[in-house]
Design a protein around this motif. Structure first.
Motif, PDB file in Angstrom:
ATOM      1  N   PRO A 177      14.673  75.061  24.405  1.00  0.00           N
ATOM      2  CA  PRO A 177      15.862  75.654  26.065  1.00  0.00           C
ATOM      3  C   PRO A 177      16.766  76.023  25.266  1.00  0.00           C
ATOM      4  CG  PRO A 177      15.256  73.642  26.140  1.00  0.00           C
ATOM      5  CD  PRO A 177      15.000  73.278  24.707  1.00  0.00           C
ATOM      6  N   ARG A 178      16.700  78.008  26.124  1.00  0.00           N
ATOM      7  CA  ARG A 178      17.865  78.686  25.649  1.00  0.00           C
ATOM      8  C   ARG A 178      18.553  78.815  27.041  1.00  0.00           C
ATOM      9  NH1 ARG A 178      17.716  77.988  21.356  1.00  0.00           N
ATOM     10  NH2 ARG A 178      17.463  79.961  19.129  1.00  0.00           N
ATOM     11  N   THR A 179      19.862  79.488  27.178  1.00  0.00           N
ATOM     12  CA  THR A 179      19.872  79.594  28.810  1.00  0.00           C
ATOM     13  C   THR A 179      21.372  80.827  28.759  1.00  0.00           C
ATOM     14  OG1 THR A 179      20.389  76.949  29.458  1.00  0.00           O
ATOM     15  CG2 THR A 179      21.444  78.639  30.142  1.00  0.00           C
ATOM     16  N   VAL A 180      20.524  80.862  29.978  1.00  0.00           N
ATOM     17  CA  VAL A 180      21.469  82.878  29.859  1.00  0.00           C
ATOM     18  C   VAL A 180      22.078  82.559  31.315  1.00  0.00           C
ATOM     19  CG1 VAL A 180      21.346  85.408  30.709  1.00  0.00           C
ATOM     20  CG2 VAL A 180      20.064  83.820  28.783  1.00  0.00           C
ATOM     21  N   CYS A 181      23.263  82.930  31.442  1.00  0.00           N
ATOM     22  CA  CYS A 181      23.887  83.061  32.878  1.00  0.00           C
ATOM     23  C   CYS A 181      24.550  84.227  33.078  1.00  0.00           C
ATOM     24  CB  CYS A 181      25.749  82.282  32.380  1.00  0.00           C
ATOM     25  SG  CYS A 181      25.113  80.920  32.495  1.00  0.00           S
ATOM     26  N   PRO A 185      31.035  85.102  31.446  1.00  0.00           N
ATOM     27  CA  PRO A 185      31.841  84.807  30.566  1.00  0.00           C
ATOM     28  C   PRO A 185      31.025  83.242  29.825  1.00  0.00           C
ATOM     29  CG  PRO A 185      33.252  85.245  32.348  1.00  0.00           C
ATOM     30  CD  PRO A 185      31.495  84.741  32.870  1.00  0.00           C
ATOM     31  N   ALA A 186      31.157  82.514  28.148  1.00  0.00           N
ATOM     32  CA  ALA A 186      30.219  81.668  28.285  1.00  0.00           C
ATOM     33  C   ALA A 186      31.640  80.601  28.692  1.00  0.00           C
ATOM     34  CB  ALA A 186      30.243  81.341  26.150  1.00  0.00           C
ATOM     35  N   SER A 187      31.060  79.531  28.537  1.00  0.00           N
ATOM     36  CA  SER A 187      31.119  78.179  29.526  1.00  0.00           C
ATOM     37  C   SER A 187      30.187  76.487  28.997  1.00  0.00           C
ATOM     38  CB  SER A 187      31.091  78.222  31.242  1.00  0.00           C
ATOM     39  OG  SER A 187      29.848  77.837  31.650  1.00  0.00           O
ATOM     40  N   GLU A 188      30.871  75.394  29.192  1.00  0.00           N
ATOM     41  CA  GLU A 188      29.997  74.847  28.537  1.00  0.00           C
ATOM     42  C   GLU A 188      28.702  74.824  29.088  1.00  0.00           C
ATOM     43  OE1 GLU A 188      30.504  70.554  30.596  1.00  0.00           O
ATOM     44  OE2 GLU A 188      32.401  71.056  31.248  1.00  0.00           O
ATOM     45  N   PHE A 189      28.061  75.663  30.606  1.00  0.00           N
ATOM     46  CA  PHE A 189      27.413  75.064  31.127  1.00  0.00           C
ATOM     47  C   PHE A 189      26.616  76.212  30.905  1.00  0.00           C
ATOM     48  CE2 PHE A 189      29.386  72.435  34.077  1.00  0.00           C
ATOM     49  CZ  PHE A 189      29.260  71.718  34.045  1.00  0.00           C
ATOM     50  N   CYS A 190      27.496  77.291  30.542  1.00  0.00           N
ATOM     51  CA  CYS A 190      26.545  78.827  29.847  1.00  0.00           C
ATOM     52  C   CYS A 190      26.551  79.502  28.207  1.00  0.00           C
ATOM     53  CB  CYS A 190      26.579  79.598  30.844  1.00  0.00           C
ATOM     54  SG  CYS A 190      26.505  79.705  32.604  1.00  0.00           S
ATOM     55  N   ALA A 191      26.162  79.285  27.469  1.00  0.00           N
ATOM     56  CA  ALA A 191      26.357  79.506  25.865  1.00  0.00           C
ATOM     57  C   ALA A 191      25.930  80.728  25.589  1.00  0.00           C
ATOM     58  CB  ALA A 191      25.007  78.554  25.376  1.00  0.00           C
ATOM     59  N   ARG A 235      22.532  81.117  36.529  1.00  0.00           N
ATOM     60  CA  ARG A 235      21.553  79.710  34.896  1.00  0.00           C
ATOM     61  C   ARG A 235      20.684  80.750  35.219  1.00  0.00           C
ATOM     62  NH1 ARG A 235      23.682  74.564  33.600  1.00  0.00           N
ATOM     63  NH2 ARG A 235      22.437  74.204  35.661  1.00  0.00           N
ATOM     64  N   PHE A 236      20.004  80.886  34.406  1.00  0.00           N
ATOM     65  CA  PHE A 236      18.276  81.847  33.943  1.00  0.00           C
ATOM     66  C   PHE A 236      18.077  80.365  33.080  1.00  0.00           C
ATOM     67  CE2 PHE A 236      19.514  85.345  35.987  1.00  0.00           C
ATOM     68  CZ  PHE A 236      19.296  85.718  36.266  1.00  0.00           C
ATOM     69  N   GLN A 266       8.510  77.998  31.041  1.00  0.00           N
ATOM     70  CA  GLN A 266       8.797  78.381  32.320  1.00  0.00           C
ATOM     71  C   GLN A 266      10.457  78.430  32.057  1.00  0.00           C
ATOM     72  OE1 GLN A 266       8.977  73.828  33.443  1.00  0.00           O
ATOM     73  NE2 GLN A 266       6.627  73.463  33.386  1.00  0.00           N
ATOM     74  N   VAL A 267      10.698  78.726  33.292  1.00  0.00           N
ATOM     75  CA  VAL A 267      12.290  79.301  33.834  1.00  0.00           C
ATOM     76  C   VAL A 267      12.422  78.719  35.231  1.00  0.00           C
ATOM     77  CG1 VAL A 267      13.239  81.677  34.014  1.00  0.00           C
ATOM     78  CG2 VAL A 267      11.032  81.895  32.668  1.00  0.00           C
ATOM     79  N   HIS A 268      13.158  78.282  34.709  1.00  0.00           N
ATOM     80  CA  HIS A 268      13.972  78.091  36.059  1.00  0.00           C
ATOM     81  C   HIS A 268      15.436  78.912  36.450  1.00  0.00           C
ATOM     82  CE1 HIS A 268      11.858  74.216  35.319  1.00  0.00           C
ATOM     83  NE2 HIS A 268      12.539  74.828  34.152  1.00  0.00           N
ATOM     84  N   VAL A 269      15.701  78.862  37.496  1.00  0.00           N
ATOM     85  CA  VAL A 269      17.469  80.169  38.036  1.00  0.00           C
ATOM     86  C   VAL A 269      17.611  78.895  38.659  1.00  0.00           C
ATOM     87  CG1 VAL A 269      17.827  81.272  39.197  1.00  0.00           C
ATOM     88  CG2 VAL A 269      15.541  82.070  37.752  1.00  0.00           C
ATOM     89  N   ILE A 270      19.135  78.919  38.119  1.00  0.00           N
ATOM     90  CA  ILE A 270      20.007  77.950  38.883  1.00  0.00           C
ATOM     91  C   ILE A 270      21.184  78.485  39.698  1.00  0.00           C
ATOM     92  CG2 ILE A 270      21.339  76.074  39.038  1.00  0.00           C
ATOM     93  CD1 ILE A 270      19.327  75.258  36.148  1.00  0.00           C
ATOM     94  N   GLY A 271      21.889  78.594  41.040  1.00  0.00           N
ATOM     95  CA  GLY A 271      22.771  79.619  40.602  1.00  0.00           C
ATOM     96  C   GLY A 271      22.772  79.680  42.341  1.00  0.00           C
ATOM     97  N   GLY A 272      24.162  80.509  42.357  1.00  0.00           N
ATOM     98  CA  GLY A 272      23.858  81.313  43.201  1.00  0.00           C
ATOM     99  C   GLY A 272      24.998  80.444  44.787  1.00  0.00           C
TER     100      GLY A 272
END
Length: 161
Positions: free
Chosen positions: A60-64, A82-88, A144-145, A155-161
């Motif tokens: 799995p990969r994450t893009v913010c 910016p990078a964070s613990e949830f967004c590499a 967060r994608f 699968q692509v999950h979009v989280i946030g907003g």
């Protein structure tokens, strides 16, 4: 959908009757004000898993992304968050590209700063501007994608907003 009342970075031009900003990028509300998050359009599309990366069977990969939304609900800015613990920030560039492309097409009902005569009227409104005045506000939200393959299917999950 209903307006969610979660934290967001909002910018607003302060007026004498309006809330004043503690910092240029934060909206501070008075006791008689509330904030409603923007509503995303049901037609907003999620990015697709890049076909060229499917055969690689990546973990799995994450893009913010930071998504700026103006007072009319239009997307004005899409940029890597910016990078964070949830967004590499180590995801392949193809994941970033499809995420940015999708986010640039999104539309929203704008965020609202609700101004009421007093705090009691605000309490009665409960997650709405009923009985007050809704003032559209520009905001910047982080999305967060998450791209993954489950059972060989993308699968692509979009989280946030």
């Amino acid at each position: 959908m209903s307006h969610a009342q979660t934290a967001a970075t909002a910018t607003a031009a302060p007026t004498p009757a309006a809330a004043t900003a503690a910092k240029a990028d934060r909206l501070v509300l008075a006791d008689n004000e509330s904030f409603l998050m923007p509503l995303d359009d049901i037609k907003n599309v999620h990015p697709s898993y890049p076909p060229d990366l499917l055969a690689k069977q990546l973990p799995p990969r994450t893009v913010c992304l930071r998504v700026g939304i103006d007072e009319k609900g239009a997307v004005t800015v899409v940029a890597r968050a910016p990078a964070s613990e949830f967004c590499a920030t180590s995801a392949e560039p193809e994941f970033l590209a499809v995420s940015e492309t999708a986010a640039r097409t999104w539309k929203f009902d704008p965020a609202l700063r609700c101004v009421f005569r007093n705090a009691k009227d605000k309490e009665r409104a409960v997650a709405s501007c009923d009985g007050g005045k809704g003032i559209p506000q520009p905001v910047t939200l982080v999305y967060r994608f998450r791209f993954e393959q489950v059972g060989g299917k993308p699968q692509v999950h979009v989280i946030g907003g």
